[in-house]
Write a protein that holds these residues in place. Sequence first.
Motif, short mmCIF file in Angstrom:
data_model
loop_
_atom_site.label_atom_id
_atom_site.label_comp_id
_atom_site.label_asym_id
_atom_site.label_seq_id
_atom_site.Cartn_x
_atom_site.Cartn_y
_atom_site.Cartn_z
N ASP A 1 37.16 43.15 40.50
CA ASP A 1 37.47 42.28 39.36
C ASP A 1 38.00 40.94 39.88
O ASP A 1 38.88 40.90 40.74
CB ASP A 1 38.52 42.95 38.48
CG ASP A 1 38.62 42.33 37.10
OD1 ASP A 1 38.60 41.08 37.00
OD2 ASP A 1 38.73 43.08 36.12
N HIS B 1 39.64 38.64 38.14
CA HIS B 1 40.72 38.06 37.34
C HIS B 1 42.08 38.27 38.01
O HIS B 1 42.39 39.36 38.48
CB HIS B 1 40.75 38.71 35.96
CG HIS B 1 41.83 38.17 35.06
ND1 HIS B 1 41.82 36.89 34.57
CD2 HIS B 1 42.96 38.74 34.57
CE1 HIS B 1 42.88 36.69 33.81
NE2 HIS B 1 43.59 37.79 33.80
N ARG B 2 42.88 37.21 38.02
CA ARG B 2 44.26 37.31 38.49
C ARG B 2 45.19 37.18 37.29
O ARG B 2 45.26 36.14 36.66
CB ARG B 2 44.57 36.21 39.51
CG ARG B 2 46.03 36.20 39.95
CD ARG B 2 46.32 35.11 40.96
NE ARG B 2 47.75 34.97 41.19
CZ ARG B 2 48.29 34.10 42.04
NH1 ARG B 2 47.50 33.28 42.75
NH2 ARG B 2 49.61 34.03 42.19
N PRO B 3 45.95 38.24 36.96
CA PRO B 3 46.81 38.18 35.79
C PRO B 3 48.10 37.42 36.06
O PRO B 3 48.48 37.20 37.21
CB PRO B 3 47.10 39.66 35.52
CG PRO B 3 47.07 40.29 36.88
CD PRO B 3 45.99 39.55 37.63
N ASP C 1 46.41 38.76 28.92
CA ASP C 1 46.00 39.65 30.00
C ASP C 1 46.02 41.11 29.56
O ASP C 1 45.16 41.90 29.93
CB ASP C 1 46.93 39.49 31.20
CG ASP C 1 46.68 38.19 31.96
OD1 ASP C 1 45.55 37.68 31.90
OD2 ASP C 1 47.63 37.69 32.59
N TRP D 1 41.95 41.42 28.46
CA TRP D 1 41.30 41.59 29.76
C TRP D 1 40.42 42.84 29.69
O TRP D 1 40.91 43.95 29.53
CB TRP D 1 42.37 41.72 30.83
CG TRP D 1 41.87 41.80 32.25
CD1 TRP D 1 40.59 41.71 32.70
CD2 TRP D 1 42.68 42.02 33.41
NE1 TRP D 1 40.54 41.85 34.06
CE2 TRP D 1 41.82 42.03 34.52
CE3 TRP D 1 44.05 42.20 33.61
CZ2 TRP D 1 42.28 42.25 35.81
CZ3 TRP D 1 44.52 42.40 34.89
CH2 TRP D 1 43.63 42.42 35.99
N ARG E 1 38.64 45.77 31.01
CA ARG E 1 38.79 46.57 32.23
C ARG E 1 38.25 47.98 31.99
O ARG E 1 39.03 48.94 31.86
CB ARG E 1 40.26 46.62 32.65
CG ARG E 1 40.91 45.26 32.76
CD ARG E 1 42.40 45.35 33.04
NE ARG E 1 42.68 45.75 34.41
CZ ARG E 1 43.91 45.90 34.89
NH1 ARG E 1 44.96 45.70 34.11
NH2 ARG E 1 44.10 46.25 36.14
N GLY F 1 37.16 39.54 43.13
CA GLY F 1 35.75 39.35 42.84
C GLY F 1 34.83 39.68 44.00
O GLY F 1 33.64 39.36 43.95
#
Length: 473
Positions: A33, A35-37, A44, A48, A50, A137
């Motif tokens: 993934d 994405h950085r929360p 988030d 988000w 998931r 990613g």
Amino acid sequence: MTRVAIVGGGMGGLTAALFLGRRGHQVTLFERDGHRPGHDLDRDFFDWHRPGVPHAVQPHGLLAPVRTVLRAEAPDVYREMLRMGAREHNEFAWFTERPPARAGDEDLVTIRTRRIVLEAALHDAVHREPGVDVRLGEPVDGLLVDRHGDIPRVTGVRSASRTHRAELVLDAGGRRSPVPRWLTEAGCREAVVENHRVPIAYFCRWYRLRPDGPRDPGRVRPGSFAAFAVGGVFPSDNGIFAASLTVSTADPTRAALRDPVVFERAARTFPAIAAWLDLEPEPVSGVLAMGGLHNRWTALADADGPVVTGLVGIGDSLAYTNPTMGQGVAMALRAGQWVAHHAGTASDPASFTAEYHRWAARALRPWFDVQVAADQASAAQLSDPTRVSSEPPTAAGRERAALAACAFDDPLVMRARAKVRHLVLTADQAYGTEEVRARLAHWLDEHPDFTPAFDGPARAEWESAMGHPDHAI
């Protein structure tokens, strides 16, 4: 210094990377993934997408080992969680007067928060750690395996960008980790997998308390029970809480619970939830469902020893447990801490791997077995939603119910309950002492007519809350 590659950037992967980096090891963390929360907690948490982590939006109460490990390995992360709104809760807060303190009481603390608060704080710390290279990613595509010795040895991983050599690889890929398959494809013996299906489903809805209203309803127990369902409340961070209903996957009314109106009507039939909903909170989510649950232990060792060296599993890759008892994060952090403390010996991969498997069997496996036994008992109770037993309870059943009731009257029994809940002692160890047995006997003497009873709805009331008895699926 040990070069470490970590497959997966969930809770287990993040904490292991941070703990290892702070002990001077060179870590590369790979997470599919991108994405950085952390920028917007609510976005988030609720938005988000998931699909591989369905439990991320379910309620959490982080057990004492999470707090203990973080305060030892990453106190800045723990302070950041508190700054972001996480709250500490001690079971003794139930009593008007705290009992005389005993050694260890200070550690029997739950962290009340959504999972995203811990994840955001960990991401912030890991990205600041100079010895950790975080590759969001960028998934791992496979393993580098050396088969020249008696036992195959993992020597690194492959990603789309290049190969990455490592003295130690951690499988933190979660409950659907591809690592066991990769090992088999590389010619290793198969992992030993023990799997238990859990035939229950969770439904929760999140609410935010009014800023000008009370922060809780006062002295209200966290859960209520019916013969066929469980209702509970999970106070969380920043004035948010979750109402949760648990039913059997065989219950024909469960599909109706996806309707927020029906969910709230059903939730109000449980006193524990009704007390919170009476505070008139604002709903901040729809109804979030989770099923398809298992308890799965994946051992990269069999009767002949490790199937591979240079690689071990942590978190859900090792022990995936139904989240009823909230053990998953605690066990993941304990495993990450052990690996960080012993990674300096990974230059002897056979010894390191064997010792890790012995430690996991000793320190984590008993709690996995506790979860399996608890789920089997719950499944048996909830399996027939229309059954109402008229048989008197067994002596063991009466004693279990008496212990649960006694804990809310007697701080000493509450302490034993907290030690079980926080993975300090097993139930037999905590409740089997002469002191606790004497307190229970005294409580029963004062309640000679005690009979286990449900405080949740009867089936007819539940069906009425559904709006129509034909909500079958």
